[in-house]
Design a protein around this motif. Sequence first.
Motif, short mmCIF file in Angstrom:
data_model
loop_
_atom_site.label_atom_id
_atom_site.label_comp_id
_atom_site.label_asym_id
_atom_site.label_seq_id
_atom_site.Cartn_x
_atom_site.Cartn_y
_atom_site.Cartn_z
N MET A 1 -1.10 -5.37 -10.41
CA MET A 1 -0.39 -5.18 -9.17
C MET A 1 -0.77 -3.82 -8.60
N ASP B 1 -9.21 -7.62 -5.66
CA ASP B 1 -7.95 -7.93 -6.35
C ASP B 1 -7.10 -8.87 -5.51
N ARG B 2 -7.07 -8.65 -4.22
CA ARG B 2 -6.27 -9.50 -3.35
C ARG B 2 -6.84 -10.93 -3.32
N GLN C 1 -5.78 -17.36 -7.73
CA GLN C 1 -4.84 -17.78 -8.78
C GLN C 1 -3.65 -18.51 -8.17
N GLU D 1 -8.56 -12.36 -5.71
CA GLU D 1 -8.29 -12.98 -7.02
C GLU D 1 -6.84 -13.47 -7.09
N ARG D 2 -5.91 -12.70 -6.58
CA ARG D 2 -4.51 -13.16 -6.56
C ARG D 2 -4.37 -14.40 -5.70
#
Length: 188
Positions: A1, A20-21, A27, A23-24
């Motif tokens: 996070m 990262d955004r 998911q 990948e979130r």
Amino acid sequence: MRSPLAFFRRNFDPLADAADRMERTRQAREVIGDPLADSPLGVIPMRRPGGRWMWAYLGGALVIGAIVSTTHLRKPDLPANCHVAALKLSTDAPSFQQPVAWTATGPVGDYVLTADVTAVNRIGVRELSVAEPTTGDSYLGPQFRMDGCSAGGRFSLDLNPGRHTVRLFSFGASGAKVVVERTVTVKR
């Protein structure tokens, strides 16, 4: 996070933050089965570091610029005097086409403000003509009435750079006569 204060970190990488955004989002779409993961409603907006400060600096610069640019437009202070005519200009060295604020005092009556004019004729009730300009270019302002022994306004000298004489004429029974003269130097 991601930490809300990540942009203060010295080693902050916006590309890694975007990865990262993404990948979130992947998911959420595959693992959780979130239908809003690909829609604009489910995407968390990315903020640029310091974006709010940029608007604050820009707003402050605009306010300061407005204050600096209008200081020469403020009418000069001149106490009202019903017996002696006086004229005060906001600057004695205006730039070409720069507005100049003025304040005049004197007895109640009709007046006109001119530049490089030695005589003025009144044609009608409110119409004026230049009788004797001193140079090729001159300025003839509108006729105004001085009530309360004081008047003021603004004018722009669209005259060639150099020295010019600003005159305040008063209209009486015998015609117009010069009551105050000021010398200004128009700059480029």
